[in-house]
Scaffold this motif. Structure first.
Motif, PDB file in Angstrom:
ATOM      1  N   SER A  95      -6.471  20.679   7.234  1.00 46.04           N
ATOM      2  CA  SER A  95      -5.971  20.989   5.889  1.00 46.04           C
ATOM      3  C   SER A  95      -4.923  20.004   5.391  1.00 46.04           C
ATOM      4  O   SER A  95      -4.666  19.947   4.185  1.00 46.04           O
ATOM      5  CB  SER A  95      -5.389  22.404   5.873  1.00 46.04           C
ATOM      6  N   SER A  96      -4.307  19.235   6.282  1.00 48.32           N
ATOM      7  CA  SER A  96      -3.214  18.349   5.869  1.00 48.32           C
ATOM      8  C   SER A  96      -3.628  16.890   5.759  1.00 48.32           C
ATOM      9  O   SER A  96      -2.810  16.055   5.358  1.00 48.32           O
ATOM     10  CB  SER A  96      -2.057  18.449   6.871  1.00 48.32           C
ATOM     11  N   GLY A 141      -0.287   7.341   4.085  1.00 49.25           N
ATOM     12  CA  GLY A 141      -1.444   6.513   4.387  1.00 49.25           C
ATOM     13  C   GLY A 141      -2.050   6.812   5.737  1.00 49.25           C
ATOM     14  O   GLY A 141      -3.075   6.236   6.110  1.00 49.25           O
ATOM     15  N   ASN A 142      -1.437   7.722   6.492  1.00 42.37           N
ATOM     16  CA  ASN A 142      -1.923   8.089   7.823  1.00 42.37           C
ATOM     17  C   ASN A 142      -2.409   9.530   7.798  1.00 42.37           C
ATOM     18  O   ASN A 142      -1.627  10.454   7.576  1.00 42.37           O
ATOM     19  CB  ASN A 142      -0.789   7.938   8.838  1.00 42.37           C
ATOM     20  N   PRO A 143      -3.710   9.789   8.001  1.00 41.83           N
ATOM     21  CA  PRO A 143      -4.222  11.166   7.919  1.00 41.83           C
ATOM     22  C   PRO A 143      -3.738  12.073   9.036  1.00 41.83           C
ATOM     23  O   PRO A 143      -3.934  13.289   8.974  1.00 41.83           O
ATOM     24  CB  PRO A 143      -5.743  10.971   7.999  1.00 41.83           C
ATOM     25  N   TRP A 144      -3.093  11.505  10.057  1.00 44.23           N
ATOM     26  CA  TRP A 144      -2.690  12.284  11.219  1.00 44.23           C
ATOM     27  C   TRP A 144      -1.212  12.679  11.193  1.00 44.23           C
ATOM     28  O   TRP A 144      -0.772  13.419  12.085  1.00 44.23           O
ATOM     29  CB  TRP A 144      -2.941  11.478  12.501  1.00 44.23           C
ATOM     30  N   SER A 145      -0.439  12.227  10.237  1.00 44.28           N
ATOM     31  CA  SER A 145       1.019  12.334  10.345  1.00 44.28           C
ATOM     32  C   SER A 145       1.511  13.783  10.445  1.00 44.28           C
ATOM     33  O   SER A 145       2.309  14.120  11.347  1.00 44.28           O
ATOM     34  CB  SER A 145       1.681  11.636   9.147  1.00 44.28           C
TER      35      SER A 145
END
Length: 443
Positions: A74-75, A84-88
């Motif tokens: 969801s984040s 810019g980082n989908p994992w942060s």
């Protein structure tokens, strides 16, 4: 009292007739429900000294894993937009889980006596931390609420620690005053005033009404478990209702939210106060029976605010459908069943009161969160325990449930059964390892 799992038969019972029903009022009748046939055998099979521990530990673990997975899903879009980082955001939540896990294990091995001894220290520390939110340079305001502190880039929400502190301290005080709770002074002075109102006042001073409501529920749960008379709840409930109404009226955004909730389907301001609840319902509706698939949510693309936090249950419904939402509900039911079992099987008033406090806190907060998402309650900023993003909430909830696990380990026969299971697992691992090594091909 006979150990769990044994039933006696009367002298006149015919061979093959099955176990005789225990007489009403006997120890066996109090310890388990008499059930005939396969259902009775299943109930007796799962009714073991470690059942409470297994229920609490397994439900906690599965909710934690599900939460980490859904926070990642969801984040990802918001993380990309922010850094810019989908994992942060997911990595930060995972880091808090790694911090909370050893604390949970330590809490699960801390005896009730030590929790009782630490009650005043835990309470004072939590109150000091909550007071720091009003210190310039330390306190941080988010979405109109000043309930965070930031030190060297690390942000925490002390009001979550208030909940744990009130559970431990309230159980320690009320367990000593059970015989005196019929007198109003012994309820008001040590619990409601000054500590209850002080903790609640500090939370509400930061304009966090959602957490304030959870604290009120928690205090009511502690008093109920301690055996406070019903008239005190009627009086306190009336006072609390008046206070909440006054807080709603004096804040315009709260009043608008209440009005939007009361208007229901007639709410037309979908670009204002109705935006979040409307998109939450759209997420649940678009998921249908089986969901769109993990990671396939549309609402998380900047349509649904707080998709990884307060409204993560809507994303679960959108991506995983009815099986996903029902799984969350069943896990909370299992968690509640384990805590109810711990409280029922303990003879220590401190354990009973503290376990009930954690139960009311976690389950009440979950019901509020889910009620907001499905539209039966107005929008209140309360996370879904163990599932929503938020490090402070995650860590304190894990510690509280670890404390309940320590109480479950003290049930009669539980420590011995757990030790036997651990030894058997280690022996099995020791046998499997040489067998695997012997099957390796020789060079």
């Amino acid at each position: 009292m006979r150990p769990a799992g044994t039933l006696t038969t009367s002298a006149g019972t015919a061979r093959g007739a099955g176990p005789a029903r225990p007489p009403a009022g006997s120890d066996e009748a109090l310890e388990r429900a008499w059930l005939p046939g396969p259902l009775g055998r299943w109930v007796r099979a799962v009714d073991t000294p470690v059942t409470s521990f297994v229920l609490v530990a397994s439900a906690t673990g599965m909710l934690l894993v599900l939460g980490l997975l859904m926070v990642l899903s969801s984040s990802s879009v918001e993380s990309i937009a922010a850094s810019g980082n989908p994992w942060s955001i997911a990595v930060r939540q995972g880091a808090f889980a790694l911090v909370g896990l050893p604390l949970l294990l330590v809490a699960a091995r801390t005896p009730a006596l030590w929790w009782r001894r630490m009650s005043w220290l835990v309470l004072l520390l939590a109150l000091v931390l909550q007071g720091l939110v009003f210190v310039p340079g330390l306190g941080v305001e988010v979405n109109g609420n000043r309930n965070w502190i930031s030190v060297a880039g690390f942000t925490a929400q002390p009001s979550e620690a208030i909940k744990l502190a009130l559970v431990v301290w309230g159980a320690a005080v009320l367990s000593r005053k059970q015989e005196l709770l019929g007198r109003l002074g012994h309820v008001v002075v040590p619990v409601v005033f000054p500590v209850g109102l002080l903790a609640l006042g500090l939370v509400l001073a930061g304009r966090d009404l959602g957490t304030g409501l959870v604290v009120l529920l928690l205090l009511a749960g502690l008093l109920y478990a301690a055996g406070a008379p019903l008239r005190y709840f009627l009086l306190g409930g009336g006072v609390a209702a008046v206070g909440v109404a006054a807080l709603v009226v004096q804040e315009q955004h709260r009043l608008v939210r209440i009005q939007a909730w009361l208007s229901g389907q007639q709410c037309t301001d979908i670009y204002g106060e109705c935006w979040q609840p409307t998109h939450g319902m759209w997420a649940l509706g678009s998921g249908g029976w089986w969901g769109l698939g993990l990671g396939a949510s549309r609402e998380k693309w900047a349509w649904l605010p707080e998709a990884h936090n307060d409204f993560i249950f809507a994303i679960i419904g959108e991506e995983l459908g009815l099986p996903g939402t029902l799984s969350v509900l069943l896990l909370f039911v299992a968690l509640a069943a384990g805590m109810v079992r711990v409280a029922q099987r303990s003879s220590d008033p401190f354990v009973v009161i503290a376990t009930t406090g954690v139960l009311v806190w976690v389950l009440g907060q979950a019901l509020i969160n889910i009620g907001v998402v499905i539209g039966v309650l107005p929008v209140v900023g309360v996370p879904l325990p163990l599932v929503s993003s938020g490090g402070s909430s995650l860590v304190t909830t894990m510690v509280a449930l670890g404390m309940v696990m320590s109480f479950a380990r003290d049930e009669p026969g539980a420590r011995e059964a757990l030790s036997t299971t651990v030894r058997a697992a280690r022996s099995g691992a020791a046998v499997v390892a040489p067998a695997r090594a012997s099957r390796r091909p020789r060079r």
